[in-house]
Design a protein around this motif. Structure first.
Motif, PDB file in Angstrom:
ATOM      1  N   ASP A   1       0.840  -1.195   0.000  1.00 23.87           N
ATOM      2  CA  ASP A   1       0.000   0.000   0.000  1.00 23.87           C
ATOM      3  C   ASP A   1       0.880   1.252   0.000  1.00 23.87           C
ATOM      4  OD1 ASP A   1       0.855   0.562   2.621  1.00 23.87           O
ATOM      5  OD2 ASP A   1      -0.871  -0.457   3.511  1.00 23.87           O
ATOM      6  N   ARG A   2       0.219   2.399  -0.077  1.00 21.02           N
ATOM      7  CA  ARG A   2       0.950   3.652  -0.235  1.00 21.02           C
ATOM      8  C   ARG A   2       1.878   3.932   0.939  1.00 21.02           C
ATOM      9  NH1 ARG A   2      -2.159   9.388  -0.512  1.00 21.02           N
ATOM     10  NH2 ARG A   2      -2.609   8.744   1.628  1.00 21.02           N
TER      11      ARG A   2
ATOM     12  N   ASN B   1       3.166  12.777  -1.977  1.00 20.94           N
ATOM     13  CA  ASN B   1       1.848  12.243  -2.292  1.00 20.94           C
ATOM     14  C   ASN B   1       1.435  12.521  -3.739  1.00 20.94           C
ATOM     15  OD1 ASN B   1       0.744  11.070   0.256  1.00 20.94           O
ATOM     16  ND2 ASN B   1       1.318  13.090   1.006  1.00 20.94           N
TER      17      ASN B   1
ATOM     18  N   PHE C   1      -0.744   4.525  -6.732  1.00 21.21           N
ATOM     19  CA  PHE C   1      -1.782   4.304  -5.719  1.00 21.21           C
ATOM     20  C   PHE C   1      -3.069   5.103  -5.939  1.00 21.21           C
ATOM     21  CE2 PHE C   1       2.404   3.547  -3.835  1.00 21.21           C
ATOM     22  CZ  PHE C   1       2.262   2.228  -3.458  1.00 21.21           C
TER      23      PHE C   1
ATOM     24  N   ASP D   1      -6.591   9.090  -4.556  1.00 20.75           N
ATOM     25  CA  ASP D   1      -7.016   8.962  -3.155  1.00 20.75           C
ATOM     26  C   ASP D   1      -6.080   8.073  -2.351  1.00 20.75           C
ATOM     27  OD1 ASP D   1      -7.572   6.466  -4.163  1.00 20.75           O
ATOM     28  OD2 ASP D   1      -9.741   6.597  -3.868  1.00 20.75           O
ATOM     29  N   GLY D   2      -5.078   7.493  -3.006  1.00 18.09           N
ATOM     30  CA  GLY D   2      -4.106   6.666  -2.295  1.00 18.09           C
ATOM     31  C   GLY D   2      -4.611   5.318  -1.853  1.00 18.09           C
ATOM     32  N   LYS D   3      -5.740   4.893  -2.372  1.00 22.13           N
ATOM     33  CA  LYS D   3      -6.356   3.658  -1.882  1.00 22.13           C
ATOM     34  C   LYS D   3      -6.013   2.427  -2.725  1.00 22.13           C
ATOM     35  CE  LYS D   3     -10.240   5.956   0.406  1.00 22.13           C
ATOM     36  NZ  LYS D   3     -11.720   6.066   0.489  1.00 22.13           N
TER      37      LYS D   3
ATOM     38  N   ARG E   1      -3.652  -0.450  -4.414  1.00 17.39           N
ATOM     39  CA  ARG E   1      -2.505  -1.203  -3.909  1.00 17.39           C
ATOM     40  C   ARG E   1      -1.611  -1.545  -5.090  1.00 17.39           C
ATOM     41  NH1 ARG E   1      -3.433  -2.627   1.302  1.00 17.39           N
ATOM     42  NH2 ARG E   1      -1.813  -4.222   1.314  1.00 17.39           N
TER      43      ARG E   1
END
Length: 247
Positions: free
Chosen positions: A9-10, A46, A54, A57-59, A61
């Protein structure tokens, strides 16, 4: 660092980047995050490359296969950029002399002048002076550097058995052990540089030493390059092609 399901993940990815920065030679000196006049802030960490992997929204994987393919594509494009540096007339080929320079550029200083003299001597050999190297030949040789450990073992084995390392031995070692085809043109340039006494036998130890140094010099900036991507990510929002991230 990938999890058992071959995903990351992020936040895990950013921890890896942070670890790499702390162990990078320049990062260790500039512990405040400053690098080449820029501060690596939260907006950069980010953005760009992290967002590419990612999502906004960075969600998302990061899948292991996607990351491996990204690194392969990155290496391939870096080689293309290096080749283009010498192919400034966009002919699709580079001179034997330029190819030889890429081969010896990372040699130790105590050996460099001797090798550069051999590069200059290419101009005095008619069959080499006008020889051209294609990008496929260039990339095949670069791939050989990546497989240097097994390749060097094969070379020394051939040398122990035969007492000499001929052009055919070199081609056979690259093909049978590494699955890489070296053309006759590439072989001729290698032997011009590393057949030191012109007896038709490769000076394997000198050849391998130069290739090892080149690969080490590439490996260290790889960490720095990943950090540079993060540093410039704020400027890379319109497109996420590797070329854009490299610019």
């Amino acid at each position: 660092m990938f999890m058992t399901n071959r995903e990351i993940d992020r936040e895990e990815f950013k921890k890896v980047m942070s670890w790499m920065r702390s162990h990078n030679r320049q990062g260790a000196v500039h512990s405040d995050g400053l690098r080449a006049g820029h501060k690596l802030g939260d907006s950069a960490e980010n953005g760009g490359l992290v967002e590419y992997f990612f999502g906004k929204d960075g969600k998302l994987r990061l899948q292991h296969d996607k990351f491996v393919q990204f690194l392969r594509d990155l290496r391939d494009e870096m080689l293309s950029l290096e080749f283009a540096h010498y192919d400034y007339k966009v002919q699709g080929t580079i001179s034997a002399k330029d190819f030889a320079l890429t081969m010896v550029a990372s040699a130790d200083m105590k050996h460099l002048n001797k090798l550069l003299d051999r590069v200059d001597d290419l101009d005095n050999v008619p069959r080499l002076r006008n020889m051209r190297i294609t990008i496929d030949e260039f990339k095949s040789f670069a791939e050989l550097r990546r497989k240097l450990q097994s390749f060097s073992l094969a070379l020394f084995s051939f040398g122990q058995v035969n007492g000499l390392l001929t052009r055919k031995d070199l081609q056979r070692a690259a093909s049978q052990v590494c699955g890489i085809s070296l053309t006759d043109n590439v072989i001729e340039i290698i032997f011009h540089l590393f057949d030191t006494n012109r007896d038709g036998s490769l000076s394997a130890s000198e050849f391998v030493r130069v290739l090892q140094k080149r690969e080490r010099d590439i490996a260290q900036p790889t960490e720095a390059g990943m950090l540079s991507f993060l540093s410039c990510c704020g400027d890379c929002r319109k497109t996420y092609s590797i070329a854009r991230l490299l610019s």
